[in-house]
Design an enzyme around this catalytic site. Structure first.
Site, PDB file in Angstrom:
ATOM      1  N   HIS A  33      17.280   1.323   3.703  1.00 33.87           N
ATOM      2  CA  HIS A  33      16.586   2.585   3.916  1.00 33.87           C
ATOM      3  C   HIS A  33      15.480   2.293   4.929  1.00 33.87           C
ATOM      4  O   HIS A  33      15.042   1.143   5.054  1.00 33.87           O
ATOM      5  CB  HIS A  33      15.973   3.105   2.614  1.00 33.87           C
ATOM      6  CG  HIS A  33      17.003   3.540   1.614  1.00 33.87           C
ATOM      7  ND1 HIS A  33      17.195   2.911   0.422  1.00 33.87           N
ATOM      8  CD2 HIS A  33      17.898   4.543   1.667  1.00 33.87           C
ATOM      9  CE1 HIS A  33      18.176   3.506  -0.235  1.00 33.87           C
ATOM     10  NE2 HIS A  33      18.629   4.500   0.503  1.00 33.87           N
ATOM     11  N   ASP A  48      12.799   0.442   3.287  1.00 39.34           N
ATOM     12  CA  ASP A  48      13.135  -0.930   2.883  1.00 39.34           C
ATOM     13  C   ASP A  48      12.766  -1.874   4.036  1.00 39.34           C
ATOM     14  O   ASP A  48      12.351  -3.013   3.817  1.00 39.34           O
ATOM     15  CB  ASP A  48      14.643  -1.097   2.618  1.00 39.34           C
ATOM     16  CG  ASP A  48      15.124  -0.312   1.405  1.00 39.34           C
ATOM     17  OD1 ASP A  48      14.387  -0.237   0.412  1.00 39.34           O
ATOM     18  OD2 ASP A  48      16.262   0.223   1.469  1.00 39.34           O
ATOM     19  N   HIS A  64      30.858   8.658  -6.016  1.00 41.56           N
ATOM     20  CA  HIS A  64      30.599  10.032  -5.574  1.00 41.56           C
ATOM     21  C   HIS A  64      31.906  10.829  -5.552  1.00 41.56           C
ATOM     22  O   HIS A  64      31.926  12.010  -5.927  1.00 41.56           O
ATOM     23  CB  HIS A  64      29.953  10.054  -4.192  1.00 41.56           C
ATOM     24  CG  HIS A  64      28.601   9.396  -4.142  1.00 41.56           C
ATOM     25  ND1 HIS A  64      27.854   9.328  -2.984  1.00 41.56           N
ATOM     26  CD2 HIS A  64      27.862   8.781  -5.101  1.00 41.56           C
ATOM     27  CE1 HIS A  64      26.708   8.701  -3.242  1.00 41.56           C
ATOM     28  NE2 HIS A  64      26.706   8.353  -4.508  1.00 41.56           N
TER      29      HIS A  64
HETATM   30  C1  3MF Z   1      22.900   7.627  -4.110  1.00 41.89           C
HETATM   31  C2  3MF Z   1      23.341   6.698  -3.067  1.00 41.89           C
HETATM   32  C3  3MF Z   1      22.273   6.225  -2.115  1.00 41.89           C
HETATM   33  C4  3MF Z   1      22.796   5.950  -0.722  1.00 41.89           C
HETATM   34  C5  3MF Z   1      21.753   5.319   0.133  1.00 41.89           C
HETATM   35  C6  3MF Z   1      22.233   5.048   1.539  1.00 41.89           C
HETATM   36  C7  3MF Z   1      20.379   5.141  -3.070  1.00 41.89           C
HETATM   37  O1  3MF Z   1      23.875   7.931  -5.016  1.00 41.89           O
HETATM   38  O2  3MF Z   1      24.486   6.313  -3.039  1.00 41.89           O
HETATM   39  O3  3MF Z   1      21.697   5.053  -2.670  1.00 41.89           O
HETATM   40  O4  3MF Z   1      23.905   5.136  -0.740  1.00 41.89           O
HETATM   41  O5  3MF Z   1      20.650   6.164   0.199  1.00 41.89           O
HETATM   42  O6  3MF Z   1      22.528   6.208   2.188  1.00 41.89           O
HETATM   43 MG    MG Z   2      25.685   5.031  -1.882  1.00 37.34          MG
END
Ligand code: 3MF
Ligand code: MG
Length: 344
Positions: free
Chosen positions: A50, A53, A214
């Site tokens: 990020h 980060d 996801h």
């Molecule tokens: C949330 C995610 C995120 C993204 C990350 C990179 C914190 O479900 O998957 O992890 O992967 O922000 O884009």
């Molecule tokens: Mg992710």
């Protein structure tokens, strides 16, 4: 280690203190230097970032300071023989992003998001990484009437256009997710991500990243989501992990819930030569019960499982599979796959 042509990455948030909405951290936090050492030690090649980060506290810093800190991070990566896979703008923690970032109803919040995205791009440039992953965390609603969904979609398009215009070398992979933290997100699937990309000022510079969990949360099969993007040369990243049904985002170790689902992700990636196109990214978290000194096994297990599944996929008898497809003997095909997953 022979990695079958693949390169691997994870993000610093994948070494995690174990806090959840119902309880505090249960493991000491590991500083970034140690995470970098762990990444190298476990046989990974790249770090996912990020923006903060790479440059902590960037909201309070000016452009020169941000650039300087990003350059220092680049030096640390170089010293370890590592590189940044992507830089993602963290657009969901600052109070200005409570109601979303690019789709917030408050114009001041949208302006904050636009500025933050530019800072993220600047950091990427200093890290030698012109690749952004865009997870649209709070771009959605808790209740449908809170925002105009058509206007919100147009605002997302304008935001992506603005980023593409800001840096002509930038490539963006949109990472869809159907829910969490929001009840309903505006870009829930790869189809949505690619449709948005296709309408931008430069569709060639917009692709997608599939995260296994996801896709499962959207009720879809991750390997088919990957295949859809691969068919259009748009699979620019993956976040492999696993997910046990429609619950909170679990970020379980790759393959730990559904081995066959993991196998099919590996297979679609391998058959389409993903190793020539992108990095195998993980987005996994150790379960909360894991003691601190044992809290990197989710990373090493996921990587090892991926490589084992590559071997299983490559060893399958492709002629036999063609014969079974032609004979429409999918029960025998089922057995062939299950046997391979059980060790032959
Ligand atoms: C949330 C995610 C995120 C993204 C990350 C990179 C914190 O479900 O998957 O992890 O992967 O922000 O884009
Ligand atoms: Mg992710």
């Amino acid at each position: 280690m022979n990695k079958h042509g693949y390169k691997f990455s994870f993000g610093p948030w994948n070494i995690h203190e174990g806090a959840d909405p119902f309880g505090p951290p249960v493991r000491v936090s590991v500083d970034f230097a140690e995470k970098l050492e762990t990444l190298k030690f476990l046989g990974f090649d790249a770090m996912q970032f990020h923006d903060d980060d790479a440059v902590p506290g960037l909201d309070g810093l000016g452009p020169a300071e941000i650039r300087q800190k990003a350059q220092a991070m680049k030096k640390r990566l170089d010293e370890h023989g590592l590189f940044a896979e992507f830089v993602a703008p963290r657009l969901w923690e600052h109070p200005m992003t409570i109601d979303g970032a690019f789709t917030a109803n408050d114009p001041a919040a949208r302006a904050y998001a636009a500025e933050r995205a530019k800072k993220c791009i600047d950091i990427g440039r200093e890290l030698g990484c012109n690749f952004m992953v865009l997870w649209l965390a709070r771009e959605g609603t808790y209740l449908r009437e809170a925002k105009d969904a058509v206007v919100a979609t147009q605002r997302l398009l304008e935001a992506v256009d603005a980023m593409l215009a800001y840096d002509p070398d930038l490539r963006i992979a949109i990472e869809p997710k159907p829910n969490e933290p929001m009840d309903l997100a505006y870009i829930p699937t790869i189809g949505h991500a690619l449709a948005l990309g296709a309408r931008t000022i430069d569709p060639n510079r917009v692709g997608a990243l599939v995260e296994s969990a996801h896709a499962v949360l959207a009720g879809l099969d991750p390997s088919d989501e990957m295949a859809f993007a691969l068919a259009f040369d748009k699979l620019w990243g993956v976040h492999l992990n696993d997910q046990n049904g429609l619950k909170f985002d679990e970020d379980r170790s790759f393959g730990s819930v559904d081995l066959r689902r993991a196998f099919n992700q590996v297979r679609v990636l391998d058959e389409n030569r993903y190793y020539e196109k992108g990095i195998v990214g993980l987005d996994v978290k150790a379960i909360r019960t894991q003691p601190a000194e044992l809290a990197t096994k989710h990373l090493s297990n996921s990587l090892s499982l991926f490589l084992r599944l590559v071997e299983i996929s490559r060893a399958l008898d492709s002629q036999k599979i063609e014969e079974l497809r032609a004979a429409r003997d999918y029960e025998e095909l089922d057995w062939l796959v299950l046997s391979a997953l059980m060790g032959g």
